[in-house]
Scaffold this active site. Structure first.
Site, PDB file in Angstrom:
ATOM      1  N   ARG A   1      -2.513  -2.163  -3.472  1.00  0.00           N
ATOM      2  CA  ARG A   1      -3.743  -1.410  -3.244  1.00  0.00           C
ATOM      3  C   ARG A   1      -3.767  -0.189  -4.164  1.00  0.00           C
ATOM      4  O   ARG A   1      -2.801   0.568  -4.229  1.00  0.00           O
ATOM      5  CB  ARG A   1      -3.810  -0.933  -1.795  1.00  0.00           C
ATOM      6  CG  ARG A   1      -5.036  -0.108  -1.566  1.00  0.00           C
ATOM      7  CD  ARG A   1      -5.036   0.579  -0.235  1.00  0.00           C
ATOM      8  NE  ARG A   1      -6.294   1.311  -0.118  1.00  0.00           N
ATOM      9  CZ  ARG A   1      -6.425   2.417   0.587  1.00  0.00           C
ATOM     10  NH1 ARG A   1      -5.408   2.917   1.231  1.00  0.00           N
ATOM     11  NH2 ARG A   1      -7.585   3.019   0.652  1.00  0.00           N
TER      12      ARG A   1
ATOM     13  N   GLY B   1     -11.764   9.208   7.494  1.00  0.00           N
ATOM     14  CA  GLY B   1     -12.676   9.255   6.354  1.00  0.00           C
ATOM     15  C   GLY B   1     -13.765   8.226   6.611  1.00  0.00           C
ATOM     16  O   GLY B   1     -13.474   7.162   7.144  1.00  0.00           O
TER      17      GLY B   1
ATOM     18  N   ARG C   1     -13.400  16.621   6.208  1.00  0.00           N
ATOM     19  CA  ARG C   1     -14.173  16.820   4.971  1.00  0.00           C
ATOM     20  C   ARG C   1     -15.630  17.132   5.292  1.00  0.00           C
ATOM     21  O   ARG C   1     -16.209  16.543   6.202  1.00  0.00           O
ATOM     22  CB  ARG C   1     -14.146  15.556   4.105  1.00  0.00           C
ATOM     23  CG  ARG C   1     -12.772  15.219   3.587  1.00  0.00           C
ATOM     24  CD  ARG C   1     -12.828  13.954   2.730  1.00  0.00           C
ATOM     25  NE  ARG C   1     -11.537  13.315   2.760  1.00  0.00           N
ATOM     26  CZ  ARG C   1     -11.340  12.005   2.825  1.00  0.00           C
ATOM     27  NH1 ARG C   1     -12.368  11.173   2.854  1.00  0.00           N
ATOM     28  NH2 ARG C   1     -10.130  11.514   2.853  1.00  0.00           N
TER      29      ARG C   1
ATOM     30  N   GLY D   1     -15.667   3.408  14.122  1.00  0.00           N
ATOM     31  CA  GLY D   1     -16.689   2.360  14.192  1.00  0.00           C
ATOM     32  C   GLY D   1     -16.324   1.232  15.147  1.00  0.00           C
ATOM     33  O   GLY D   1     -17.193   0.665  15.810  1.00  0.00           O
TER      34      GLY D   1
ATOM     35  N   GLU E   1      -8.280  -4.832   5.272  1.00  0.00           N
ATOM     36  CA  GLU E   1      -8.188  -4.597   3.830  1.00  0.00           C
ATOM     37  C   GLU E   1      -7.044  -5.393   3.207  1.00  0.00           C
ATOM     38  O   GLU E   1      -7.155  -5.875   2.082  1.00  0.00           O
ATOM     39  CB  GLU E   1      -8.015  -3.093   3.569  1.00  0.00           C
ATOM     40  CG  GLU E   1      -9.288  -2.320   3.889  1.00  0.00           C
ATOM     41  CD  GLU E   1      -9.069  -0.843   4.155  1.00  0.00           C
ATOM     42  OE1 GLU E   1      -8.560  -0.518   5.249  1.00  0.00           O
ATOM     43  OE2 GLU E   1      -9.389  -0.027   3.295  1.00  0.00           O
TER      44      GLU E   1
ATOM     45  N   LYS F   1       3.309   0.918   3.114  1.00  0.00           N
ATOM     46  CA  LYS F   1       2.975  -0.120   4.099  1.00  0.00           C
ATOM     47  C   LYS F   1       2.984  -1.470   3.401  1.00  0.00           C
ATOM     48  O   LYS F   1       2.634  -1.566   2.225  1.00  0.00           O
ATOM     49  CB  LYS F   1       1.576   0.128   4.670  1.00  0.00           C
ATOM     50  CG  LYS F   1       1.498   1.363   5.524  1.00  0.00           C
ATOM     51  CD  LYS F   1       0.129   1.452   6.188  1.00  0.00           C
ATOM     52  CE  LYS F   1      -0.054   2.816   6.791  1.00  0.00           C
ATOM     53  NZ  LYS F   1      -1.410   3.284   6.791  1.00  0.00           N
TER      54      LYS F   1
ATOM     55  N   HIS G   1     -18.218   2.168   7.467  1.00  0.00           N
ATOM     56  CA  HIS G   1     -16.769   2.319   7.669  1.00  0.00           C
ATOM     57  C   HIS G   1     -16.555   3.735   8.203  1.00  0.00           C
ATOM     58  O   HIS G   1     -16.601   4.712   7.449  1.00  0.00           O
ATOM     59  CB  HIS G   1     -16.032   2.112   6.337  1.00  0.00           C
ATOM     60  CG  HIS G   1     -14.547   2.318   6.425  1.00  0.00           C
ATOM     61  ND1 HIS G   1     -13.625   1.293   6.311  1.00  0.00           N
ATOM     62  CD2 HIS G   1     -13.810   3.439   6.634  1.00  0.00           C
ATOM     63  CE1 HIS G   1     -12.406   1.775   6.436  1.00  0.00           C
ATOM     64  NE2 HIS G   1     -12.484   3.082   6.623  1.00  0.00           N
ATOM     65  N   LEU G   2     -16.399   3.844   9.520  1.00  0.00           N
ATOM     66  CA  LEU G   2     -16.304   5.164  10.142  1.00  0.00           C
ATOM     67  C   LEU G   2     -14.913   5.364  10.714  1.00  0.00           C
ATOM     68  O   LEU G   2     -14.518   4.699  11.687  1.00  0.00           O
ATOM     69  CB  LEU G   2     -17.365   5.304  11.252  1.00  0.00           C
ATOM     70  CG  LEU G   2     -18.810   4.910  10.875  1.00  0.00           C
ATOM     71  CD1 LEU G   2     -19.748   5.148  12.052  1.00  0.00           C
ATOM     72  CD2 LEU G   2     -19.290   5.667   9.642  1.00  0.00           C
TER      73      LEU G   2
ATOM     74  N   PHE H   1     -11.875  11.980  16.737  1.00  0.00           N
ATOM     75  CA  PHE H   1     -13.092  11.748  17.526  1.00  0.00           C
ATOM     76  C   PHE H   1     -12.803  11.612  19.019  1.00  0.00           C
ATOM     77  O   PHE H   1     -13.671  11.893  19.844  1.00  0.00           O
ATOM     78  CB  PHE H   1     -13.836  10.506  16.992  1.00  0.00           C
ATOM     79  CG  PHE H   1     -14.623  10.804  15.748  1.00  0.00           C
ATOM     80  CD1 PHE H   1     -13.989  11.064  14.544  1.00  0.00           C
ATOM     81  CD2 PHE H   1     -16.014  10.856  15.780  1.00  0.00           C
ATOM     82  CE1 PHE H   1     -14.710  11.353  13.390  1.00  0.00           C
ATOM     83  CE2 PHE H   1     -16.754  11.137  14.633  1.00  0.00           C
ATOM     84  CZ  PHE H   1     -16.089  11.394  13.441  1.00  0.00           C
TER      85      PHE H   1
ATOM     86  N   ASN I   1       0.875  -1.176   0.000  1.00  0.00           N
ATOM     87  CA  ASN I   1       0.000   0.000   0.000  1.00  0.00           C
ATOM     88  C   ASN I   1       0.913   1.226   0.000  1.00  0.00           C
ATOM     89  O   ASN I   1       1.438   1.608   1.046  1.00  0.00           O
ATOM     90  CB  ASN I   1      -0.890  -0.041   1.247  1.00  0.00           C
ATOM     91  CG  ASN I   1      -1.863   1.116   1.297  1.00  0.00           C
ATOM     92  OD1 ASN I   1      -1.820   2.024   0.467  1.00  0.00           O
ATOM     93  ND2 ASN I   1      -2.742   1.097   2.282  1.00  0.00           N
TER      94      ASN I   1
ATOM     95  N   HIS J   1     -13.196   3.047  -0.064  1.00  0.00           N
ATOM     96  CA  HIS J   1     -13.169   2.067   1.039  1.00  0.00           C
ATOM     97  C   HIS J   1     -13.781   0.712   0.630  1.00  0.00           C
ATOM     98  O   HIS J   1     -14.183  -0.063   1.497  1.00  0.00           O
ATOM     99  CB  HIS J   1     -13.974   2.555   2.269  1.00  0.00           C
ATOM    100  CG  HIS J   1     -13.436   3.779   2.927  1.00  0.00           C
ATOM    101  ND1 HIS J   1     -14.270   4.750   3.427  1.00  0.00           N
ATOM    102  CD2 HIS J   1     -12.183   4.183   3.186  1.00  0.00           C
ATOM    103  CE1 HIS J   1     -13.544   5.716   3.973  1.00  0.00           C
ATOM    104  NE2 HIS J   1     -12.270   5.393   3.832  1.00  0.00           N
TER     105      HIS J   1
END
Ligand code: ADP
Length: 397
Positions: free
Chosen positions: A90, A211, A240, A332, A385, A14, A207-208, A283, A7, A179
């Site tokens: 990815r 983003g 965003r 999430g 992922e 990564k 998917h929280l 958050f 990725n 995502h």
């Protein structure tokens, strides 16, 4: 079979080496500061962490260093590069050029160059990573796994914007989503957890994270998703804005003396949770500030859960009913009050949370947080992922 998952970002990379027999991660790590003084590789293998400080002038240098670590010395997990059967990359955006995992070839890379502008922050970096791997491992089979592939099944009435159809045809301006690899993983994992075939289920995946995106998955296929032509659309996010009346942007651009480009950068970087709260995009910071009495932090969080709830409700309608709601990603998986805020008030459609179960500590496993008599299952599933990328790559090669 062993698959190396890559990725690549513009200055970071990564990786994970996954044994497909057991789906165990043999080694993983991150190269930081590629092309910038102060290069650093953090490599985790055999239950240990190794930090290697070494300059990486470009992505080829980074890949070479990663391969050396995978093979060599005490951190090594394979005896030679021959043990890597294939590489999965990815890629964020595929446009309409690719709708499934694709083997790398010269021709495919030509198309990748052509569609780079669809994700200017991400695709050019992925191309650097792919080209570096091709230079260092010219004989290895490589697959491109696109975040957008899972959303390729959205019907035309769901993925089109109501613009002049000829403009859509010429410029391919439409909803692509993002995502997708994560939505695909958690939807599949939910079906498996519930002991059902994906075909039997209507699932809404949330998917929280920094983003955020929400998808409607019918019979294992995505039929709608909240992100759009770019990841700016949908619910408000860390920085965003999410959905907004475009005319408001023109008005703001005029008032603030911004060009359109500056206006879009403003919406991507200075809005969302950060813009509303004036506190942070994170958050955890927002929850702390709210608990200390900061009303704008409270407002930002309320706007977030309200927007997510509206998407869940509208996707329940699009699906014709829902069997399962899944939460995943940083927020999430780790934030009980957000999950509670999103599903509270949805009792009318059969969603009932068990508040005690919802307060679990994230241990990296699947948790069912619905009440025993909830018609709709509510699950928290850690996303993975890299495993999807490895599975798709293995299947293709
Ligand atoms: P990205 O979209 O960058 O991949 P993540 O999915 O990592 O983002 O989510 C980042 C967000 O998740 C942050 O706002 C952070 O507050 C929240 N988060 C991440 N880890 C935790 C944790 N352990 N506890 C609480 N919140 C977390």
């Amino acid at each position: 079979m062993k698959i190396l998952v890559i990725n690549a970002g513009s200055s970071s990379l990564k990786y994970q080496l996954i044994d497909m027999e057991t789906e165990a991660v043999l080694a993983k790590g991150t190269c930081e500061r590629i092309g910038i003084p102060g290069g650093k590789l953090t490599h985790k293998a055999k239950g240990q962490e190794f930090v290697i400080e070494k300059e990486m002038p470009d992505h080829t240098g980074a890949i070479s260093l990663v391969l050396k670590e995978l093979v060599d010395g005490e951190a090594g997990v394979i005896s030679s590069m021959d043990e890597i059967d294939a590489v999965g990359h990815r890629v964020v955006a595929s446009g309409e050029a690719f709708n499934k995992t694709t083997l790398v070839s010269d021709e495919v890379m030509k198309t990748m160059d052509e569609i780079a502008e669809l994700a200017p922050l991400h695709n050019p970096a992925a191309i650097l990573g792919i080209n570096a791997c091709r230079a260092v491992m010219p004989d290895k089979k490589m697959a491109l796994v696109f975040d957008t592939s899972f959303h390729a099944t959205m019907p035309d009435y769901a993925h089109l914007y109501a613009i002049d159809y000829d403009d859509y045809k010429q410029y391919k301006v439409r909803k692509y989503g993002a995502h997708g690899t994560s939505h695909k993983f958690v939807a599949g994992a939910a079906a498996q957890y519930l002991g059902k075939q994906p075909e039997e289920l209507n699932i809404i995946t949330c998917h929280l994270g920094n983003g955020s995106s929400i998808s409607a998955v019918k019979g294992g296929k995505c039929i709608d998703t909240s992100m759009g032509f770019t990841p700016l659309a949908g619910v408000p996010m860390g920085t965003r804005s999410g959905d907004i009346d475009v005319a408001a942007i023109e008005f703001l651009c005029v008032k603030k003396g911004m060009t359109m480009e500056e206006g879009v950068a403003y919406l991507n970087k200075k809005c969302g949770m950060l813009g509303i709260s004036g506190v942070s995009s994170d958050f955890r910071d927002l929850a702390k500030a709210r608990d200390e009495g900061n009303d704008r932090a409270r407002l930002a969080l309320d706007m977030f859960t309200y927007a997510c709830k509206k998407y869940v409700g509208s996707y329940a309608a699009a699906l014709g009913g829902v069997d399962c709601i899944v939460f995943t990603a940083g927020v999430g998986e780790n934030t009980p009050f957000i999950r509670e805020g999103v599903v509270s008030g949805l009792e009318f459609m059969g969603v009932k949370l068990d508040k005690e179960k919802n307060n679990f500590r994230n241990d990296g496993t699947i948790h069912d947080i619905s009440a025993a008599d909830s018609r709709v299952k509510v699950l928290v599933i850690p996303t993975n992922e890299e495993l999807v990328i490895a599975r798709e790559t293995a299947a293709l090669v």
